[in-house]
Design a protein around this motif. Sequence first.
Motif, PDB file in Angstrom:
ATOM      1  N   ASN A   1       0.837  -1.210   0.000  1.00  0.00           N
ATOM      2  CA  ASN A   1       0.000   0.000   0.000  1.00  0.00           C
ATOM      3  C   ASN A   1       0.867   1.253   0.000  1.00  0.00           C
ATOM      4  O   ASN A   1       0.606   2.220  -0.719  1.00  0.00           O
ATOM      5  CB  ASN A   1      -0.933   0.006   1.214  1.00  0.00           C
ATOM      6  N   TYR A   2       1.923   1.223   0.817  1.00  0.00           N
ATOM      7  CA  TYR A   2       2.854   2.366   0.851  1.00  0.00           C
ATOM      8  C   TYR A   2       3.423   2.614  -0.554  1.00  0.00           C
ATOM      9  O   TYR A   2       3.398   3.731  -1.065  1.00  0.00           O
ATOM     10  CB  TYR A   2       3.993   2.102   1.839  1.00  0.00           C
ATOM     11  N   ARG A   3       3.930   1.551  -1.180  1.00  0.00           N
ATOM     12  CA  ARG A   3       4.578   1.734  -2.493  1.00  0.00           C
ATOM     13  C   ARG A   3       3.581   2.225  -3.539  1.00  0.00           C
ATOM     14  O   ARG A   3       3.877   3.143  -4.304  1.00  0.00           O
ATOM     15  CB  ARG A   3       5.229   0.425  -2.960  1.00  0.00           C
ATOM     16  N   ALA A   4       2.388   1.647  -3.567  1.00  0.00           N
ATOM     17  CA  ALA A   4       1.395   2.044  -4.585  1.00  0.00           C
ATOM     18  C   ALA A   4       0.956   3.497  -4.360  1.00  0.00           C
ATOM     19  O   ALA A   4       0.845   4.277  -5.315  1.00  0.00           O
ATOM     20  CB  ALA A   4       0.197   1.108  -4.532  1.00  0.00           C
ATOM     21  N   THR A   5       0.734   3.857  -3.104  1.00  0.00           N
ATOM     22  CA  THR A   5       0.236   5.211  -2.805  1.00  0.00           C
ATOM     23  C   THR A   5       1.326   6.244  -3.062  1.00  0.00           C
ATOM     24  O   THR A   5       1.085   7.274  -3.710  1.00  0.00           O
ATOM     25  CB  THR A   5      -0.251   5.283  -1.342  1.00  0.00           C
ATOM     26  N   PHE A   6       2.517   5.982  -2.547  1.00  0.00           N
ATOM     27  CA  PHE A   6       3.611   6.947  -2.744  1.00  0.00           C
ATOM     28  C   PHE A   6       4.071   6.998  -4.199  1.00  0.00           C
ATOM     29  O   PHE A   6       4.465   8.060  -4.684  1.00  0.00           O
ATOM     30  CB  PHE A   6       4.787   6.642  -1.793  1.00  0.00           C
ATOM     31  N   ASP A   7       4.040   5.877  -4.893  1.00  0.00           N
ATOM     32  CA  ASP A   7       4.446   5.907  -6.308  1.00  0.00           C
ATOM     33  C   ASP A   7       3.538   6.848  -7.101  1.00  0.00           C
ATOM     34  O   ASP A   7       4.009   7.633  -7.921  1.00  0.00           O
ATOM     35  CB  ASP A   7       4.391   4.504  -6.926  1.00  0.00           C
ATOM     36  N   THR A   8       2.243   6.763  -6.861  1.00  0.00           N
ATOM     37  CA  THR A   8       1.323   7.611  -7.625  1.00  0.00           C
ATOM     38  C   THR A   8       1.356   9.056  -7.125  1.00  0.00           C
ATOM     39  O   THR A   8       1.537   9.994  -7.907  1.00  0.00           O
ATOM     40  CB  THR A   8      -0.118   7.066  -7.516  1.00  0.00           C
ATOM     41  N   ASN A   9       1.191   9.242  -5.821  1.00  0.00           N
ATOM     42  CA  ASN A   9       0.981  10.605  -5.313  1.00  0.00           C
ATOM     43  C   ASN A   9       2.283  11.405  -5.196  1.00  0.00           C
ATOM     44  O   ASN A   9       2.274  12.620  -5.440  1.00  0.00           O
ATOM     45  CB  ASN A   9       0.298  10.550  -3.938  1.00  0.00           C
ATOM     46  N   VAL A  10       3.359  10.743  -4.820  1.00  0.00           N
ATOM     47  CA  VAL A  10       4.609  11.482  -4.562  1.00  0.00           C
ATOM     48  C   VAL A  10       5.561  11.364  -5.763  1.00  0.00           C
ATOM     49  O   VAL A  10       5.937  12.383  -6.358  1.00  0.00           O
ATOM     50  CB  VAL A  10       5.282  10.996  -3.265  1.00  0.00           C
ATOM     51  N   LEU A  11       5.917  10.129  -6.140  1.00  0.00           N
ATOM     52  CA  LEU A  11       6.782   9.986  -7.324  1.00  0.00           C
ATOM     53  C   LEU A  11       6.087  10.573  -8.554  1.00  0.00           C
ATOM     54  O   LEU A  11       6.720  11.263  -9.363  1.00  0.00           O
ATOM     55  CB  LEU A  11       7.120   8.506  -7.550  1.00  0.00           C
ATOM     56  N   GLY A  12       4.792  10.325  -8.693  1.00  0.00           N
ATOM     57  CA  GLY A  12       4.048  10.862  -9.844  1.00  0.00           C
ATOM     58  C   GLY A  12       4.129  12.381  -9.890  1.00  0.00           C
ATOM     59  O   GLY A  12       4.383  12.967 -10.952  1.00  0.00           O
ATOM     60  N   THR A  13       3.931  13.025  -8.754  1.00  0.00           N
ATOM     61  CA  THR A  13       4.007  14.491  -8.717  1.00  0.00           C
ATOM     62  C   THR A  13       5.433  14.951  -9.008  1.00  0.00           C
ATOM     63  O   THR A  13       5.646  15.922  -9.749  1.00  0.00           O
ATOM     64  CB  THR A  13       3.536  15.004  -7.338  1.00  0.00           C
ATOM     65  N   LEU A  14       6.414  14.252  -8.435  1.00  0.00           N
ATOM     66  CA  LEU A  14       7.822  14.611  -8.684  1.00  0.00           C
ATOM     67  C   LEU A  14       8.171  14.516 -10.176  1.00  0.00           C
ATOM     68  O   LEU A  14       8.777  15.435 -10.750  1.00  0.00           O
ATOM     69  CB  LEU A  14       8.734  13.683  -7.870  1.00  0.00           C
TER      70      LEU A  14
END
Length: 249
Positions: free
Chosen positions: A104-117
């Motif tokens: 869940n951490y990886r899926a959420t951070f990949d989209t919301n944080v890495l995606g925004t970056l």
Amino acid sequence: MSASVVLITGALTGIGRATALAFARDRAHIVVSGRNEAAGQALVDELSALGAEAAFQRADVTREAEVEALVAFTLSRFGRLDVAVNNAGTEGRPAPLADDSEANYRATFDTNVLGTLLCLKHELKAMTQQASGSIINLSSIVGQVGMAGAGVYTASKHAVEGLTKSAALEVAPLGIRVNAVAPGPILTPMLNRFTGGSEEAKAGLFGMIPAQRGGSPDEIAETILFLASTKSPYLTGQIIAVDGAYTAQ
Ligand SMILES: NC(=O)c1ccc[n+]([C@@H]2O[C@H](COP(=O)([O-])OP(=O)(O)OC[C@H]3O[C@@H](n4cnc5c(N)ncnc54)[C@H](OP(=O)(O)O)[C@@H]3O)[C@@H](O)[C@H]2O)c1
């Protein structure tokens, strides 16, 4: 003045879709992006019917090559990039932290944080060439306060706010602006998933809002249009809460 060139990620539903329609009513040139080709083409038809020039480009924001291609497509189609709305996001699988998972951490951070970056990286490269532009990221009320049962999503939106402020500082001397909008509960497919579609759960959430209601995607779109416009030239590095006074408490 010529039409603004606007790029919107996660544009096919909810807040992204309302934002695309609002920009179309302003006769912008719009690239809508998402992961569903058929829905993308249908939205392009709707935007064109409103008088906008619009195009769809498929992109998963977690994949750098696709984000880079999305910005390149916008530049080749319309010649520049004036406004970018980094809206794609996921609530993941909200759970108490003791029950949370690495997945869940990886899926959420990949989209919301890495995606925004990744979006910021490639949008800022284009805007730096022009020395102009306005970027609007999507945070949330939980970018500023905690939420029991949704710690990973909450942490991801805190990170979006950190990226927003740091990006704004990097490019302010160039005349490029970076802000975020932080919505309260908004009636979209995400809210339906978050509440399991239960009207009772939605009413409970809205009861926690001082304004005693949820917001509409159009109310968020109007704030995004203001941040994108020439009416806010000195407004940068800010998180604008649109939340019925929730975070004023
Ligand atoms: N609704 C609220 O109450 C609320 C409150 C605060 C903040 N927000 C934020 O507002 C933004 C928009 O959410 P919404 O409420 O409009 O929900 P939504 O309708 O679920 O919209 C999210 C969009 O992001 C897309 N997306 C997800 N992962 C993606 C990826 N890896 N690459 C490209 N696109 C992706 C989704 O496409 P798919 O259909 O392909 O998954 C969907 O179109 C999100 O950042 C959300 O966190 C919403």
